[in-house]
Design a protein around this motif. Structure first.
Motif, short mmCIF file in Angstrom:
data_model
loop_
_atom_site.label_atom_id
_atom_site.label_comp_id
_atom_site.label_asym_id
_atom_site.label_seq_id
_atom_site.Cartn_x
_atom_site.Cartn_y
_atom_site.Cartn_z
N TYR A 21 -4.45 43.51 -34.18
CA TYR A 21 -4.99 44.03 -35.45
C TYR A 21 -5.06 45.56 -35.41
CZ TYR A 21 -8.47 45.21 -39.00
OH TYR A 21 -9.13 45.78 -40.05
N THR A 22 -5.47 46.13 -34.27
CA THR A 22 -5.55 47.59 -34.15
C THR A 22 -4.17 48.22 -34.25
OG1 THR A 22 -7.49 47.33 -32.74
CG2 THR A 22 -6.38 49.47 -32.71
N THR A 23 -3.18 47.62 -33.61
CA THR A 23 -1.82 48.17 -33.64
C THR A 23 -1.25 48.13 -35.05
OG1 THR A 23 -1.49 47.41 -31.37
CG2 THR A 23 0.48 47.96 -32.64
N THR A 25 -2.85 47.95 -37.92
CA THR A 25 -3.59 48.86 -38.81
C THR A 25 -3.14 50.30 -38.62
OG1 THR A 25 -5.49 47.36 -38.73
CG2 THR A 25 -5.88 49.59 -39.52
N SER A 26 -2.97 50.71 -37.35
CA SER A 26 -2.54 52.07 -37.07
C SER A 26 -1.15 52.33 -37.62
CB SER A 26 -2.57 52.34 -35.56
OG SER A 26 -2.09 53.63 -35.26
N SER A 27 -0.25 51.38 -37.46
CA SER A 27 1.11 51.55 -37.98
C SER A 27 1.13 51.62 -39.50
CB SER A 27 2.00 50.41 -37.48
OG SER A 27 2.03 50.37 -36.06
N LEU A 29 -1.25 52.61 -41.41
CA LEU A 29 -1.86 53.86 -41.82
C LEU A 29 -0.86 55.00 -41.75
CD1 LEU A 29 -4.46 55.23 -42.76
CD2 LEU A 29 -5.07 55.58 -40.35
N GLN A 30 -0.11 55.06 -40.66
CA GLN A 30 0.89 56.12 -40.53
C GLN A 30 1.99 55.97 -41.56
OE1 GLN A 30 2.29 56.06 -36.50
NE2 GLN A 30 0.25 56.37 -35.61
N ARG A 33 0.72 57.10 -45.02
CA ARG A 33 0.64 58.56 -45.12
C ARG A 33 2.01 59.18 -45.27
NH1 ARG A 33 -3.86 59.69 -40.29
NH2 ARG A 33 -5.69 59.00 -41.50
#
Length: 849
Positions: A21-23, A25-27, A29-30, A33
């Motif tokens: 989930y963290t991976t 979400t980070s991807s 988000l990038q 942007r």
């Protein structure tokens, strides 16, 4: 869990799900942007500056489209496996629900994204795949929540209501939705009958009759309803349970208990999304002590007709809330009829409650807040959850206690319980309204192709929407509306399940010519629309061809409105006839107490009725401002009763306020001067006063009075520029140079010698008064000049020290508008000339400055 296993609170190692989930979400988000940054730049301009940038952009577009295509195909492949590759049981269920033996491939399975245009044309497939993914995620989350709460998993239960097997396919009595038939009551026997079943439902021009019409019309509330009694307590809701009836043995046991009571509370739960006419899913019945929930989706549901032993029994009071739809549903699905209805909704209306809903009554009398989010639940679900069972039970568990309170308030609010007038006897009013509800008859829905009238017609839907169609679009709308109704009848689905209203209007506006365009403009595409896409295109094409020479939308709408008005007038005439008949019966009943009849018995003539004049066709004040058509004002919108004047006042004359027979003054008439000897004396008429003297002030008035004083025999009246005559005493005082306070001394002058009579004497008096005023004015000026001269001589020529000016205090002064009129000398009021002032007004300013 063993003692060596770390607890979730103390284990620092994240789970694989958390890391994933963290991976993700980070991807995301990038990526978001970066996409937002690209949107802010001018990419076409960058392409023209540097070819390498354009090549890199094209390569990234192809990579993203390829990735999206693979994801869609993978997701669609999983969905197709879930529907076709999960084994013969799932395939059989799909065949039963849709009627299609080999289900079509899942949406998105064949999508190809070669360029951006492919993404636009296949956008509906993309949306369908995303919807299926979200539904699967929702089902997984629901399973996780149930496992966490220790609840068993529903084996084989569908996750959405569209996947539930239609229960009507298993009924012993099959549903027939074809048009052109009349509904025949489902009764096989008629308990508590005043007239045999065959005679009561005789077929006529309007179809079959109501089997219990005679029994309902003859019914009267029991005497206990006219007696105030303390409301009986209800069993605690959280400490009692309802009995679920889903077997014939349970039905027989419940019926045995119901025959012992005098009052029952009844409610129904209905579903109408996956059935054309709708279907009753649950029936809740409560007595003072027990609650039952009856499953009405069983194949033997027609056996529930035995409940007429209680429902049609006039000795058992049946309490409903808002029974207008329940009465129809009971007749249509179960063959049940209600004799002895008490509708708490009509009781709330008679008592003028601010709200009439069951939720309001529960909160008012029970302080119980109903969970109305379950009102739109899919009641076909089996087994029912605990929340749904509790909600269904709450609708009837407290209803008899609410009935007790409403009965007492109806008795307290009635002025005469022995009267047959519903306005004075509220119990009678509730009885009459409840009878009207029970006398409703179910009829098969008929589609009106020509005018679109009725609950399923196109007129009401189009009337409520601010849509303006061309003849081709209007023809397509009507054709699609009719096609939707026909398909819904065939498939036994609701019209909204076949095609939503949004899709109906969108297709009628766009007039698509192929299925790709059809699915794009429709928005939400139902399974039936996908299977019948070619049929929809053919219907639209034929409607467009017919609409080229077809009628205009406004023309047809006006024709329909004329039909509606004709029907309204016919119904109004019937209502007026019924009201006249009722009034005649009421007058006959009250004839013995009539004062006119008593007077005639004594030999005296009856009192003459008060005559009321008919309203005038036009206002004498405003004129014919309100236009009427056929004697009825052409006003269809709501009119506010608190009318405020927003029009300029017309020229108001005495004829407006006078009687109708008064002579109307001619337009532009001049004021006519009347000599003094011809005027009515003040002693004879003491109610006439002068509002204002005619004429203005100025030199002409002065010269006129001077000429009047010089004349000896005949009065000379000067004319103003407007032609108005002058000669009023008030006007002379207003235009003269009389000082403030001098009028009192002039009027109380010391000259008492006899004066000539008539106008000559009046002119002489005025001239003498004016001369005396001027003389006093010259005397005051001379006295001021003499005082000033003495002051200068006494000071030896020294310069007079200036006096420091005191600032004027505006806040301390009274208002000029509301100041008190100062009195002149001698107690007389100040004159009306230009120097008459109020306290704190002009005088104060003059003295300070």
């Amino acid at each position: 869990m063993s003692s060596n296993s770390p607890s979730p609170e103390t284990d620092p190692t994240p789970s694989p799900i958390t890391a994933l989930y963290t991976t993700i979400t980070s991807s995301l988000l990038q990526t978001t942007r970066a996409a937002n940054a690209l949107v802010a730049t001018d990419l076409p301009f960058q392409r023209t500056l540097n070819r390498d940038v354009g090549a890199q952009l094209d390569a990234q577009n192809a990579r993203l489209l390829s990735l999206a295509e693979r994801l869609l195909q993978r997701a669609a492949g999983d969905a197709s496996v879930a529907s076709s590759g999960a084994g013969p049981q799932v395939q059989a269920a799909h065949t039963r629900n849709t009627g299609v033996r080999n289900p079509p491939p899942a949406a998105g399975a064949g999508v190809r994204l070669r360029d951006v245009e492919d993404l636009d044309t296949g956008w509906r497939d993309v949306v369908d795949v995303l919807d299926s993914l979200l539904e699967r995620a929702d089902g997984c989350l629901d399973g996780v929540k149930r496992a966490r709460n220790g609840l068993p998993e529903h084996k084989g239960m569908p996750r959405t209501k569209n996947d539930i097997e239609k229960p009507q396919t298993l009924f012993d009595d099959k549903q027939d939705n074809s048009e052109g038939r009349k509904f025949k009551p489902l009764l096989t026997q008629k308990p508590h009958a005043m007239m045999p079943l065959k005679e009561s439902i005789g077929y006529g021009t309007n179809g079959y009759g109501h089997p219990y019409q005679d029994e309902i019309e003859a019914y009267e509330f029991p005497n206990s309803l006219y007696t105030t009694a303390e409301s009986r307590p209800y069993p605690p809701f959280d400490k009692t349970e309802a009995t679920f009836v889903d077997t014939l043995d349970g039905l027989a046991e419940m019926l045995k208990e119901l025959k012992k009571v005098k009052e029952v509370a009844i409610d129904l739960e209905h579903h109408d999304h996956r059935s054309y006419p709708g279907i009753v899913c649950l029936m809740q019945i409560s007595t003072r002590d027990r609650d039952w929930i009856v499953d009405t989706l069983k194949p033997w549901r027609r056996r529930l007709e035995c409940l007429n032993e209680v429902f049609a029994n006039p000795k058992v009071l049946k309490v409903f809330h808002g029974a207008q739809s329940d009465i129809i549903w009971l007749q249509r699905d179960l063959g049940l009829y209600v004799v002895g209805l008490f509708d708490t909704y009509h009781a709330a209306c008679a008592l003028n409650y601010p709200a009439k809903s069951l939720a309001y009554l529960l909160l008012k009398f029970i302080n119980f807040e109903a969970q109305k989010q379950h009102q739109l639940a899919d009641w076909r679900t089996r087994p029912l959850s605990a929340d749904l069972l509790a909600y269904a039970r709450s609708d009837t568990h407290f209803l008899l206690h609410i009935y007790d309170n409403l009965r007492n308030q109806l008795i307290a609010s009635s002025t005469s319980l022995s009267s047959s007038d519903p306005d004075s006897n509220l119990i009678r009013q509730v009885q009459d309204k409840s009878k009207e509800t029970s006398l409703q008859r179910y009829e098969y829905p008929v589609y009106d192709v020509a005018h679109g009238l009725g609950p399923i017609g196109w007129y009401k839907q189009l009337f409520r929407t601010p849509a303006m169609f061309s003849p081709e679009q209007f023809a397509a709308f009507r054709a699609l509306h009719h096609w939707r109704d026909g398909v819904a009848r065939q498939e036994d689905e609701s019209i909204h399940y076949v095609m939503t209203n949004h899709a109906l209007f969108s297709i009628a506006r766009s007039l698509p010519t192929d299925k790709t365009k059809l699915y794009q403009v429709a928005g939400q595409v139902s399974p039936i629309m996908r299977l019948r896409g070619d049929d929809i295109i053919a219907v639209v094409a034929k409607a467009v061809e017919d609409g080229k020479n077809g009628p205009d939308m406004n023309t047809v709408m006006r024709e329909v409105e004329a039909v509606i008005d004709e029907g309204y007038h016919k119904r109004a005439a019937v209502r007026e006839a019924k009201a006249a008949a009722k009034a005649a019966v009421k007058a006959e009943a009250a004839k013995e107490a009539s004062p006119d009849d008593a007077a005639m018995l004594d030999g005296a003539p009856p009192a003459a009725p008060i005559a009321h004049a008919d309203p005038a066709p036009a206002s004498r004040f405003w004129g014919p401002a309100l236009r009427a058509v056929g004697g009825v004002f052409a006003q269809k919108r709501n009119v506010h009763t608190d009318v405020r004047l927003a029009l300029p006042l017309p020229d108001v004359g005495a004829d407006v306020f006078g009687a109708a027979e008064d002579t109307v003054r001619a337009a532009g008439a001049k004021h006519v001067f009347v000599r003094e000897e011809e005027r009515i004396s003040a002693a004879a008429v003491d109610d006439v006063f002068s509002v204002k003297g005619l004429g203005g002030r100025g030199t002409k008035r002065k010269k006129g009075w001077e000429r009047m004083a010089e004349s000896e025999g005949e009065l000379v009246v000067p004319q103003t520029e407007e032609g108005e005559e002058e000669g009023d005493m008030d006007g002379a005082l207003e235009g003269g140079e009389v000082e403030e306070g001098d009028e009192g001394e002039i009027l109380a002058g010391e000259d008492t010698m006899p004066e000539p009579e008539g106008e000559a004497g009046r002119a002489a008096r005025m001239a003498r008064k004016r001369a005396a005023g001027k003389e006093k004015k010259r005397a005051r000026k001379a006295a001021k000049a003499e005082a000033k001269k003495k002051a200068e001589e006494g000071g030896g020529g020294a310069a007079v020290e200036p006096v420091e000016a005191v600032p004027f205090d505006y806040e301390a002064q009274p208002s000029v508008l509301h100041g008190r009129v100062r009195e002149g000398r001698g107690g007389a009021p100040a004159g009306r000339g230009k120097k008459r002032q109020v306290e704190g007004g002009y005088d104060a300013v003059r003295e300070s400055g």
